[in-house]
Design a protein around this motif. Structure first.
Motif, PDB file in Angstrom:
ATOM      1  N   LYS A 226      41.915  -0.586  -8.555  1.00 51.52           N
ATOM      2  CA  LYS A 226      42.383  -1.307  -9.736  1.00 51.52           C
ATOM      3  C   LYS A 226      43.036  -2.639  -9.384  1.00 51.52           C
ATOM      4  CE  LYS A 226      42.723   2.582 -12.892  1.00 51.52           C
ATOM      5  NZ  LYS A 226      41.374   2.880 -12.871  1.00 51.52           N
ATOM      6  N   GLN A 227      43.706  -2.723  -8.215  1.00 48.99           N
ATOM      7  CA  GLN A 227      44.335  -3.988  -7.833  1.00 48.99           C
ATOM      8  C   GLN A 227      43.291  -5.077  -7.606  1.00 48.99           C
ATOM      9  OE1 GLN A 227      46.331  -2.570  -4.284  1.00 48.99           O
ATOM     10  NE2 GLN A 227      45.202  -4.012  -3.021  1.00 48.99           N
ATOM     11  N   PHE A 228      42.038  -4.684  -7.390  1.00 54.23           N
ATOM     12  CA  PHE A 228      40.959  -5.651  -7.226  1.00 54.23           C
ATOM     13  C   PHE A 228      40.119  -5.781  -8.489  1.00 54.23           C
ATOM     14  CE2 PHE A 228      41.839  -4.355  -2.831  1.00 54.23           C
ATOM     15  CZ  PHE A 228      42.051  -5.599  -2.268  1.00 54.23           C
ATOM     16  N   GLY A 229      40.531  -5.164  -9.573  1.00 53.53           N
ATOM     17  CA  GLY A 229      39.788  -5.248 -10.825  1.00 53.53           C
ATOM     18  C   GLY A 229      38.569  -4.347 -10.866  1.00 53.53           C
ATOM     19  N   MET A 230      38.538  -3.326 -10.024  1.00 46.64           N
ATOM     20  CA  MET A 230      37.384  -2.430  -9.945  1.00 46.64           C
ATOM     21  C   MET A 230      37.659  -1.172 -10.775  1.00 46.64           C
ATOM     22  SD  MET A 230      36.700  -2.962  -5.875  1.00 46.64           S
ATOM     23  CE  MET A 230      35.005  -2.392  -5.780  1.00 46.64           C
ATOM     24  N   LYS A 231      36.868  -0.981 -11.833  1.00 44.12           N
ATOM     25  CA  LYS A 231      37.075   0.146 -12.743  1.00 44.12           C
ATOM     26  C   LYS A 231      36.018   1.229 -12.593  1.00 44.12           C
ATOM     27  CE  LYS A 231      38.996  -3.103 -15.995  1.00 44.12           C
ATOM     28  NZ  LYS A 231      38.549  -4.147 -16.871  1.00 44.12           N
ATOM     29  N   ASN A 232      34.893   0.886 -11.983  1.00 45.92           N
ATOM     30  CA  ASN A 232      33.773   1.818 -11.873  1.00 45.92           C
ATOM     31  C   ASN A 232      33.297   1.931 -10.429  1.00 45.92           C
ATOM     32  OD1 ASN A 232      33.335   2.472 -14.735  1.00 45.92           O
ATOM     33  ND2 ASN A 232      32.969   0.274 -14.893  1.00 45.92           N
ATOM     34  N   SER A 233      34.229   2.201  -9.522  1.00 46.82           N
ATOM     35  CA  SER A 233      33.904   2.276  -8.098  1.00 46.82           C
ATOM     36  C   SER A 233      34.647   3.431  -7.445  1.00 46.82           C
ATOM     37  CB  SER A 233      34.295   0.975  -7.393  1.00 46.82           C
ATOM     38  OG  SER A 233      33.587  -0.111  -7.931  1.00 46.82           O
ATOM     39  N   ALA A 234      33.977   4.061  -6.486  1.00 48.33           N
ATOM     40  CA  ALA A 234      34.601   5.133  -5.713  1.00 48.33           C
ATOM     41  C   ALA A 234      33.748   5.383  -4.477  1.00 48.33           C
ATOM     42  CB  ALA A 234      34.716   6.407  -6.537  1.00 48.33           C
TER      43      ALA A 234
END
Length: 187
Positions: A3-11
């Protein structure tokens, strides 16, 4: 962390929320692979992400956000000099001076090369049916993210890099990105 990198759909592992929207990878003949959903997390190779998320990550990183400056500087500083003929395979154990002009190196998590644009930082991704490449030149504020869902994807990288951002420095032979219109055979 994402989330700190603006990633909402990553894992790094498959999540149930990905079930409704994902791409299939295709082999060289155009037949789809079954989606691999049971990988154990490996930081170097199992990131499930979207173009929007990866773009947000790269933009945030280039803007100097999300990491301490000292860590960011270390990421983009040569840590290991690369002198191998190829990145992988038997020629990865044979040295050459072919890439001395670009000071081919690894930073922390990124490949690095020197160009008239300043240092370039690149990251690749390879998997059954998925081939990706990203390179950024922070000093001039340009870069490109290429994401493909085909085992043929890498064959267009050289032309895309040269045409879109004038990148003639990516070591495509070292990375074994043999252009679709090139009959070069690696020895």
């Amino acid at each position: 962390m994402y989330k700190q990198f603006g990633m909402k759909n990553s894992a790094y592992t498959w999540l149930p929320k990905f079930e409704g929207d994902y791409a299939l990878g295709y082999n060289q003949e155009g037949k789809s692979y079954e989606k691999d959903k049971d990988n154990e997390a490996r930081s170097a190779s199992t990131l499930e992400t979207t173009l929007d998320d990866y773009t947000a990550f790269v933009e945030t990183l280039l803007q100097g956000k999300g990491l301490k400056k000292t860590l960011r500087d270390e990421m983009f500083k040569p840590q290991i000099r690369l002198r191998s003929v190829n990145q992988f395979g038997p020629l990865s154990r044979k040295d050459t001076s072919a890439y001395d002009a670009i000071s081919l190196s690894y930073g922390l998590g990124w490949g690095l090369l020197k160009s008239p644009y300043g240092w370039g930082a690149f990251k690749e991704g390879h998997g059954d049916g998925f081939q990706h490449y990203c390179i950024v030149f922070p000093e001039i504020g340009t870069g490109i993210i290429i994401m493909t869902n085909s085992d043929n994807g890498e064959s267009i990288f050289k032309d895309l890099l040269e045409t879109t951002i004038g990148d003639e420095y990516t070591p495509w032979k070292w990375e074994n990105y043999i252009p679709y219109n090139n009959k070069l055979v690696q020895k």
